[in-house]
Design an enzyme around this catalytic site. Sequence first.
Site, short mmCIF file in Angstrom:
data_model
loop_
_atom_site.label_atom_id
_atom_site.label_comp_id
_atom_site.label_asym_id
_atom_site.label_seq_id
_atom_site.Cartn_x
_atom_site.Cartn_y
_atom_site.Cartn_z
CE LYS A 31 28.64 32.79 44.07
NZ LYS A 31 29.18 33.19 45.37
CE LYS A 88 23.78 40.76 50.93
NZ LYS A 88 23.75 40.21 49.63
CE LYS A 107 30.35 41.86 44.23
NZ LYS A 107 30.75 40.68 44.92
P1 ADP Z 1 29.22 37.03 44.85
O1 ADP Z 1 29.51 38.49 44.90
O2 ADP Z 1 29.09 36.49 43.51
O3 ADP Z 1 28.09 36.63 45.77
P2 ADP Z 1 30.96 36.26 46.94
O4 ADP Z 1 30.48 37.47 47.64
O5 ADP Z 1 30.60 34.94 47.50
O6 ADP Z 1 30.51 36.33 45.44
O7 ADP Z 1 32.54 36.37 46.81
C1 ADP Z 1 33.48 35.39 47.18
C2 ADP Z 1 34.87 35.90 46.91
O8 ADP Z 1 35.01 36.26 45.54
C3 ADP Z 1 35.26 37.16 47.70
O9 ADP Z 1 36.63 37.12 48.01
C4 ADP Z 1 34.96 38.27 46.75
O10 ADP Z 1 35.73 39.43 47.00
C5 ADP Z 1 35.36 37.63 45.43
N1 ADP Z 1 34.59 38.23 44.33
C6 ADP Z 1 33.27 38.06 44.05
N2 ADP Z 1 32.91 38.74 42.96
C7 ADP Z 1 34.04 39.37 42.53
C8 ADP Z 1 34.33 40.24 41.44
N3 ADP Z 1 33.40 40.56 40.55
N4 ADP Z 1 35.59 40.69 41.30
C9 ADP Z 1 36.55 40.36 42.18
N5 ADP Z 1 36.35 39.55 43.22
C10 ADP Z 1 35.11 39.05 43.41
#
Ligand code: ADP
Length: 332
Positions: free
Chosen positions: A197, A111, A194
């Site tokens: 969003k 970040k 990965k």
């Molecule tokens: P983002 O990365 O899209 O902002 P979040 O950080 O809010 O999503 O993630 C919420 C949950 O989803 C967490 O448990 C995170 O580990 C899981 N998660 C998010 N993206 C992935 C991904 N690409 N593969 C596996 N798990 C994910």
Amino acid sequence: MKTVVSGIRPTGKLHLGNYFGAVRSFLEMQENYNAYFFIADIHSLTTHPTPEDLHGNVKQVLAEYLAMGLDPEKCTLFIQSDVPQITELYTYMNMNAYLGELERSASFKEKVKTQRNNVNAGLLTYPVLMAVDILMHKADFVPVGKDQEQHLEMTRNYAKRFNNLYGVECFPEPQAYSQTGKLVKVPGLTDNGKMSKSGGENDAIFFDDPEKVTRKKIMKAVTDTGPEVPNQEKPSAIENLFDIMKLVSEPSAVEHFNDLYNNCTIRYGDFKKQIAEDVTSFIEPIRNRIEEIKSDNTYLAEVAKAGADKAKANAEATMKEVREIIGFRRFY
Ligand code: ADP
Ligand code: TRP
């Protein structure tokens, strides 16, 4: 019965990564665990959403949780900011969190790079708030994707540190959980790590995208000029598409395209068409339910209220214990 806690930040629509990294395990765990699943709206304040966006996104994720099959009769489904005990324990726990370890957290370091003009203290202590979400309900397991592994390690440290400081056994040390035994990382469509969003418009496959948009994103996914030597190693962009296919398609389809890749006759157009087909048939029933549930404000209010009551009652039981341990003893 063992306890499980997990949450997702309401920063937009949920995508395949959220589902296969987290929600898929929620669905399994609500059957056999004392399960708490929540919407981490306090966490999402680090990015300064407008009140309308914040509320809209909380509603979106609540509807998506329900559409995916979370059952408020089987688990405690709540919104983080409905539980004031969370911010109370966060204040106390911050006294046992050290600047050095917080600065070393991978998510904070990232970040600092990507959000340079908003490196707020909430970002720094994000792992403390996450630890509090988990410890508040004395969780044994936390279903999360691979990216959250380090936060879980920090959570265990905070549990141990609190227990040691006061000579108590208040908090168990929670383990990250995945039903396959290995924490999941769903790749994005743009070959940038990965699925996320924040990875740009074309990176993530969202449950609440119109079918046409989903198909288009998949058809546009990054590929290469194709294999030239039999059985050659797959470049990451192609491996990523296979990884997504493994999640949504029949094993026979994966095998079919893998064979075509290995004998250099794969046509990426057909490959992506198959993925698009299987992704949309997986997503569509869920997407239809999202719309239905989102329009039922009475139901959403009932669910949120019941979840808040259950989560608050359990949180208050923990806080009574914690206040006593710390030495906040009332004179009246
Ligand atoms: P983002 O990365 O899209 O902002 P979040 O950080 O809010 O999503 O993630 C919420 C949950 O989803 C967490 O448990 C995170 O580990 C899981 N998660 C998010 N993206 C992935 C991904 N690409 N593969 C596996 N798990 C994910
Ligand atoms: N940090 C998690 C994420 O970004 C969300 C989260 C907040 C969480 N509190 C939690 C996950 C507690 C599991 C348990 O994805």
